[in-house]
Every structure is written in C-alpha cells, then in structure tokens.
Design a protein around this motif. Structure first.
Motif, PDB file in Angstrom:
ATOM      1  N   ASP A 503      39.856 -40.385 -46.000  1.00  0.00           N
ATOM      2  CA  ASP A 503      38.967 -39.856 -47.835  1.00  0.00           C
ATOM      3  C   ASP A 503      39.097 -40.667 -48.978  1.00  0.00           C
ATOM      4  O   ASP A 503      40.386 -41.304 -48.479  1.00  0.00           O
ATOM      5  CB  ASP A 503      39.886 -38.820 -47.687  1.00  0.00           C
ATOM      6  CG  ASP A 503      39.075 -37.714 -47.325  1.00  0.00           C
ATOM      7  OD1 ASP A 503      38.075 -37.213 -46.244  1.00  0.00           O
ATOM      8  OD2 ASP A 503      39.220 -36.805 -46.432  1.00  0.00           O
ATOM      9  N   ASP A 549      37.997 -36.534 -52.960  1.00  0.00           N
ATOM     10  CA  ASP A 549      36.449 -36.438 -53.332  1.00  0.00           C
ATOM     11  C   ASP A 549      35.496 -35.668 -52.280  1.00  0.00           C
ATOM     12  O   ASP A 549      35.548 -36.286 -51.209  1.00  0.00           O
ATOM     13  CB  ASP A 549      35.795 -37.967 -52.912  1.00  0.00           C
ATOM     14  CG  ASP A 549      35.035 -38.516 -53.591  1.00  0.00           C
ATOM     15  OD1 ASP A 549      33.970 -37.378 -53.886  1.00  0.00           O
ATOM     16  OD2 ASP A 549      33.931 -39.138 -53.710  1.00  0.00           O
ATOM     17  N   GLU A 551      32.313 -34.145 -52.454  1.00  0.00           N
ATOM     18  CA  GLU A 551      31.094 -34.629 -51.743  1.00  0.00           C
ATOM     19  C   GLU A 551      30.852 -35.407 -50.416  1.00  0.00           C
ATOM     20  O   GLU A 551      30.629 -35.356 -49.213  1.00  0.00           O
ATOM     21  CB  GLU A 551      30.088 -35.297 -53.035  1.00  0.00           C
ATOM     22  CG  GLU A 551      29.453 -34.339 -53.782  1.00  0.00           C
ATOM     23  CD  GLU A 551      29.012 -33.090 -52.888  1.00  0.00           C
ATOM     24  OE1 GLU A 551      28.389 -33.455 -51.404  1.00  0.00           O
ATOM     25  OE2 GLU A 551      29.326 -31.877 -53.669  1.00  0.00           O
ATOM     26  N   ARG A 552      32.109 -36.625 -50.592  1.00  0.00           N
ATOM     27  CA  ARG A 552      32.401 -37.527 -49.744  1.00  0.00           C
ATOM     28  C   ARG A 552      32.858 -37.140 -48.392  1.00  0.00           C
ATOM     29  O   ARG A 552      32.535 -36.951 -47.634  1.00  0.00           O
ATOM     30  CB  ARG A 552      33.146 -38.807 -50.316  1.00  0.00           C
ATOM     31  CG  ARG A 552      33.171 -39.500 -49.174  1.00  0.00           C
ATOM     32  CD  ARG A 552      34.167 -41.030 -50.089  1.00  0.00           C
ATOM     33  NE  ARG A 552      34.311 -41.748 -49.252  1.00  0.00           N
ATOM     34  CZ  ARG A 552      35.373 -42.076 -48.092  1.00  0.00           C
ATOM     35  NH1 ARG A 552      35.717 -41.481 -47.902  1.00  0.00           N
ATOM     36  NH2 ARG A 552      34.923 -43.342 -47.300  1.00  0.00           N
ATOM     37  N   ASP A 555      30.162 -34.996 -46.616  1.00  0.00           N
ATOM     38  CA  ASP A 555      29.230 -36.251 -45.961  1.00  0.00           C
ATOM     39  C   ASP A 555      29.585 -36.718 -44.461  1.00  0.00           C
ATOM     40  O   ASP A 555      29.469 -36.043 -43.399  1.00  0.00           O
ATOM     41  CB  ASP A 555      28.965 -37.286 -47.027  1.00  0.00           C
ATOM     42  CG  ASP A 555      27.835 -36.766 -47.698  1.00  0.00           C
ATOM     43  OD1 ASP A 555      27.683 -35.795 -47.114  1.00  0.00           O
ATOM     44  OD2 ASP A 555      27.720 -37.321 -48.928  1.00  0.00           O
ATOM     45  N   PRO A 587      30.852 -41.426 -44.251  1.00  0.00           N
ATOM     46  CA  PRO A 587      29.799 -40.413 -45.393  1.00  0.00           C
ATOM     47  C   PRO A 587      28.753 -40.887 -45.212  1.00  0.00           C
ATOM     48  O   PRO A 587      28.079 -40.387 -44.947  1.00  0.00           O
ATOM     49  CB  PRO A 587      30.494 -41.068 -46.686  1.00  0.00           C
ATOM     50  CG  PRO A 587      31.787 -41.969 -46.466  1.00  0.00           C
ATOM     51  CD  PRO A 587      31.997 -42.105 -45.054  1.00  0.00           C
ATOM     52  N   ASP A 588      27.984 -41.883 -44.684  1.00  0.00           N
ATOM     53  CA  ASP A 588      26.855 -42.360 -45.306  1.00  0.00           C
ATOM     54  C   ASP A 588      26.140 -42.976 -43.462  1.00  0.00           C
ATOM     55  O   ASP A 588      24.971 -43.010 -43.547  1.00  0.00           O
ATOM     56  CB  ASP A 588      26.466 -43.771 -46.021  1.00  0.00           C
ATOM     57  CG  ASP A 588      27.587 -44.963 -45.368  1.00  0.00           C
ATOM     58  OD1 ASP A 588      28.749 -44.855 -43.978  1.00  0.00           O
ATOM     59  OD2 ASP A 588      27.085 -46.268 -45.370  1.00  0.00           O
TER      60      ASP A 588
END
Ligand code: SER
Length: 609
Positions: A503, A549, A551-552, A555, A587-588
């Motif tokens: 994270d 974080d 949101e991350r 994801d 995350p992506d």
C-alpha cells in the motif's frame, strides 16, 4: 460378469437398500490438505463422518477412483496397483455392523454367486459382535479369523481422521494357488487368498498425536476392490488377466513386439507399463501436472518409471500416449473426464516423456558407469552426489535410482542425497534473499519481533513509531526532505507479498508528516513503510496516525479478486489442470501466470475474457 456389470450390480444392489448413488470424486481431494490423493471411497465423505455436515441421505454408495503410493514398487507383480477402483457403501450414523455384514454376504453369494465355501472372514481381535453376525449368517467358525491392528483396524486415510476396527471378506483361489503350506490362510502373502471387501466400523477420529476419540455416531465405510473382485468372479488369478488390463497389455505387446505370459521379467515390465500408463492418464485427467514436488512429483515418478520399464522391453521412443489412448478408450464411458480431456492428457504425456527420453540414455549410461565402478572397487553404495546428479541433470527420481540400484545389489547414500537436496534448497533461498537486498534491511541491533498487521479490517489506525531506518541504519529522528523507512507497532499498510504490491498512503504525527510510497515486508513479521518526510519531523516513540490510500487499495483488492475469477474462467475453458504459477496484483493491472501446455487461441482468450 464384466467390470461394467459388477459396477452396476453393486450400485443397483445398494440403491435397492435405500442408498443414494454418489459419483466418484476427483483423485485430488477437495479442500483436504491432509491428503495427497483420494485413497479410498470414504475420503469425499470425511466431513459427514466427523459430523461437520449432514448428508441428505445417511446411506450412500459409490464407485470411487483411488490412487495409493504405498505399493508403487510392488507394481509389476500379480496384484499390486497404484490406481484402482473401489466400490463402497456408507452409513453416516445410520445402519451398523449387522446390516453391513448381512448385505455384504448377500451381495457376494447371491448377486456375484461366489461359492460360500471359498469365502473367509477376518475380524478385529475382540469383536465378538461381528463374530456372532457372521456365524448367524452361516459362515463356519473355522473360517472366521481374528487379527490385530495391522490387519483389522482401518485408517485413518493419511495421519488424521475417521477410522475404526474392520472385518474383511477374503476369497480363496484354491489350494493349487500359492504356498501350499497346510496352515496357509487369509493374510498369507502367497497369493492364494485375496481380500476383496473391507467393512470398516468407523467409530473414532484420530488426531495428530495418534489419539482416538469416539465420533458423534457409529458409521459404516466399506471398500470392495473392483479389480480383485472381477478377478475372483471370472476365475482369473491375477488382476492383469482381467478385461480391465488385457487390452492395455495387448497394446504394450504390440508396441514392443513381445508376447505376454512367456517370460517373467518381460511380464513384470509390461504390467508396470500398463498399470502406470493407466494411472498417469487418470492423474492428468484430474488436473495433476508433472512437477518436482507433491502430486506432480508422484506423477513424474510414475511416468518415468513406466518409461524406464518400457526401455527394458526395447521401447526406446516415447510410447506412453498409446497406453493412455487405450485406457481412455476402455474407461472413458465410466469416467467421462478422461475422454473430455483426452487431447490434453496425450499432449502432456508426450511432452513429459519426450523430455525425459532426451536425458534418459545418458542417465542410464552414467548409472551403468557408476555401478561398474563400484563393483571394481568392491563398494556397494552410490554416493549422495551421484544420486543428486542423476536427479538434477538427468531427471531420475531418487526412488527410481534406488530401485535400479537395488536390482544391481547396491544401495544409495540417502542421507548424502538429502544433504545435496538441502544445499540446493539453500541456494534457492540465498537467491531469494539477494532479491531483497535492494530494499531496506533491518539492522541486527533492532529488537523488533512483529509489526502487527491490522489492514484486513482497517485502512487507518493509531500507532507508535517503533523504529526509523536511514540507509540501513537505525536513527532516532528524521526530518523534512529525508528518505527513510518507518516501522510501526501496528499498521494497516499491506506489505508487498505473494505478487500483491504494497500500500501507499501517509503517516501523520503531531510534529510531522511522512508520505509512504512503498510498503515492503522484510520478514514475515516486519513491515517497513518506505518514503519521505514531507513536513516537520518524525521521531521514535511518536504517536501517529497511519492512513492507507483507500482508492488505490480498493483497486488492488478488485484486481486481486479478478485473479481468482480469471483462474476460474481459465479452468472452465482450458481444463482443470490450470494452476496458478505466479501473479502480480497492482492497482492498475494484474498478471496471472498459469500452467498450460500451449499458447491460447484467439477464441480461447475471448471465451475466457
Ligand atoms: N476405507 C476402507 C478401505 O480403504 C474401506 O472402504 O479399505
């Protein structure tokens, strides 16, 4: 009666007695880490016996595919098998000894029409109740024998689980078979008697310490060996003479241009090839793929043993796909999974066998050289280093080296081999450690036992600064602009592990703020937050707020879930053999490495996605 008829007769009989017929489970036990393989019909019902779940009907019956490793080196004689089928009827806290005994007798004498005078019974030492039931049915007392734990106490399958005293039905092939000793009786090793049915009175659960406690209820677990029973009802004296093996042996004979039943050594090799060829077909059909550990290692060992015995028959090119083809042809109607996965099974065998064949000749030459050298020197032990080289470079599982060695009157230095294996593991560990070197190392002076991870439920928590690391050194304070690693007493930050990235977020104290750009795990228990002080200063002992974080993290969580969905879809489209080999969860994006033999076609990719 054929094997197909026996299966049907058995299941019909127990359906008439109120049993639900349950399909065979996979050879890979579902959700049971205590067992490598399904080794008995009761395996899929363990939770019922333990009282963890309740079946819709307490009476169940099945014909179960089983795999047992215990006898692998005996395969080749007249009776031992690794893969076999077990017919079984089960009572989950319903009927007990009386019915199980009566029905077993009724089935073998009335449906199978085995002559009662050929049947013998064994019971557990003090089991007078069973003795009485068998006697009441009409079995003469002289043919009811008592044995101890070794023969008449069954289980557990593996080290723990349901078990209990048992009673067995043995079939007498007649005086002309076997040792001919006047006191020959069931459990004599000579082959005159064959245990065809085991009735287990499942009453106990055995724990890791070997302690047995009574189960919530008394149960029945029976197992009738399909191959042996076909042998008895068709008047054969070896399972290999039955129609279950005849087509396999015929194909092997055709491949090598030799006849079965002429010469002992040839027969042994042909049986090994037929038996193992059938076994690997079913293992691969249930999703096992060759590897250097666990189930995959067993498969590899079996396949390589078959290839070596094939050599003895003069088969010096890959041939095992032919044996698999015959197995599928003759058993696919009972176990459709092997027909459905035929292409994959054949392909995998071909790849694995070819790979082994490539090093087999040099390996065998090396082994010949080693044994000749030992003979010259008057020695009789293959060194650990030599056995390791055969394993590591030429793909000889040590068990096979040991077996060949034994045939030539030499042994293998097992401890030495283990030492070499340990060295190899150590090298692998060292290589792994090296990867961590670029990140923060925790100094020896640190006395941190754990940093408690609370991030499954919280993405924010109060914590204390336990240590600060700058360039591998422990410091008391860090200031604005300084890069460092922070260790907290507890943290919601996930430290990078198992392919999932760590994270990011912030650590905020009363006198400063730290931006976490990366979280790593330097040991299973120590999590280091790497980043930079963006305001003020941070000191050891500060009370802080650690904030992930969100949101991350979400994801990452979604991509983590997606790897599971992807694995499921891959299994549906490509087959059960698909196993995770590695993954990256960020995350992506995500990456999922899996086992499969060839590149996916466009259609398969579309179907999966
Ligand atoms: N579990 C027992 C056996 O394997 C009976 O099914 O023999």
């Amino acid at each position: 009666m054929t094997s197909d008829e026996l299966r049907n007769a058995y299941l019909d009989f127990f359906a008439e007695k109120g049993h639900d017929i349950i399909p065979s489970a996979s050879l890979i036990p579902h959700g049971d880490p205590t067992l490598l393989f399904t080794s008995a019909g009761m395996v899929q019902f363990k939770d019922y016996f333990l009282g963890r779940t309740v079946p819709a009907n307490p009476r169940l019956a099945s014909c179960q595919k089983c795999f047992r490793m215990t006898d692998i080196e005996s395969v080749g004689d007249a009776s031992h098998l690794t893969f076999f089928e077990m017919l079984g009827n089960f009572s989950i806290g319903d009927y007990f000894k009386k019915e199980a005994t009566a029905w077993a007798w009724e089935f073998v004498t009335e449906r199978l029409k085995l002559p009662p005078e050929r049947l013998w019974v064994t019971i557990y030492l003090d089991d007078d109740e069973s003795f009485q039931y068998w006697k009441d049915i009409g079995v003469p007392e002289a043919r009811i024998l008592r044995f101890g734990e070794k023969d008449n106490f069954w289980g557990p399958a593996g080290d723990t689980g349901p078990c209990g005293p048992c009673s067995e039905l043995h079939y007498d092939f007649g005086e002309e078979v076997g040792c001919g000793k006047p006191d020959c009786k069931p459990n004599c090793e000579c082959g005159r008697f064959s245990e065809i049915w085991n009735l287990v009175f499942t009453q106990y659960n055995q724990d890791e310490n070997g302690q047995r406690t009574p189960l919530p209820r008394t149960n029945i677990d029976t197992g009738m060996g399909l191959e042996r029973t076909v042998e008895a009802i068709t008047g054969k004296t070896s399972v290999y003479e039955t129609e279950l093996f005849a087509p396999l042996l015929e194909r092997v004979a055709r491949l090598c241009g030799k006849k079965y039943g002429i010469e002992k050594e040839t027969d042994v090799a042909m049986r090994v090839v037929a038996e193992h060829g059938r076994g690997i077909t079913f293992l691969i059909g249930d999703g096992v793929i060759p590897s250097n550990e666990g189930r995959g290692y067993v498969l590899r060992r079996l396949l390589r043993r078959a290839a070596l015995f094939g050599r003895r028959l003069g088969l010096d090119r890959p041939f095992l796909t032919e044996v698999a083809r015959v197995s599928i042809e003759h058993m696919g109607h009972v176990y459709p999974e092997i027909t459905q996965r035929e292409d994959f099974i054949l392909k995998l065998i071909e790849v694995e066998e070819t790979r082994f064949e490539e090093t087999l000749s040099t390996g065998l030459e090396l082994l010949d050289g080693i044994t000749a050298d030992l003979a010259k020197k008057g020695k009789s032990e293959i060194s650990g280093k030599q056995a390791f080289k055969l394993y590591d470079t030429h793909g000889f599982p040590v068990e096979i080296t040991r077996e060949i060695a034994r045939e030539r009157g030499v042994t293998v230095d097992e401890a030495g081999f283990e030492q070499e294996m340990e060295r190899q593991r150590e090298r692998a560990r060292a290589a792994h450690k090296f990867e961590l070197k670029g990140t923060v190392r925790v100094g020896d002076s640190l006395d941190i036992k754990t940093s408690c991870f609370v991030g499954y439920n919280n993405l924010e928590c109060s914590s204390t600064i336990v240590d600060l690391l700058v360039a591998d050194k422990s410091v008391k304070t860090i200031k604005e602009g300084q890069e460092a690693g922070i260790i907290l007493s507890s943290t919601p930050f996930y430290g990078e592990m198992g392919g999932q990235v760590g994270d990011t977020g912030e650590i905020i104290g009363s006198s400063g703020r730290f931006s976490v750009s990366k979280t790593v795990r330097v040991s299973p228990d120590i999590i280091v937050h790497q980043g930079e002080v963006i305001r003020g200063s941070i000191s050891v002992g500060d009370e802080v707020k650690a904030i992930v974080d969100v949101e991350r993290r979400l994801d990452i969580a979604r991509n983590h879930t997606a790897t599971h969905l992807l694995q499921m879809a891959l299994r549906q489209v490509l087959g059960e053999h698909v196993q995770q080999r590695g993954s990256l969860v960020a995350p992506d994006r995500l990456r999922f490495d899996f086992s499969h033999l060839e590149a996916l076609t466009r259609e398969q990719v579309e179907k999966v996605s």
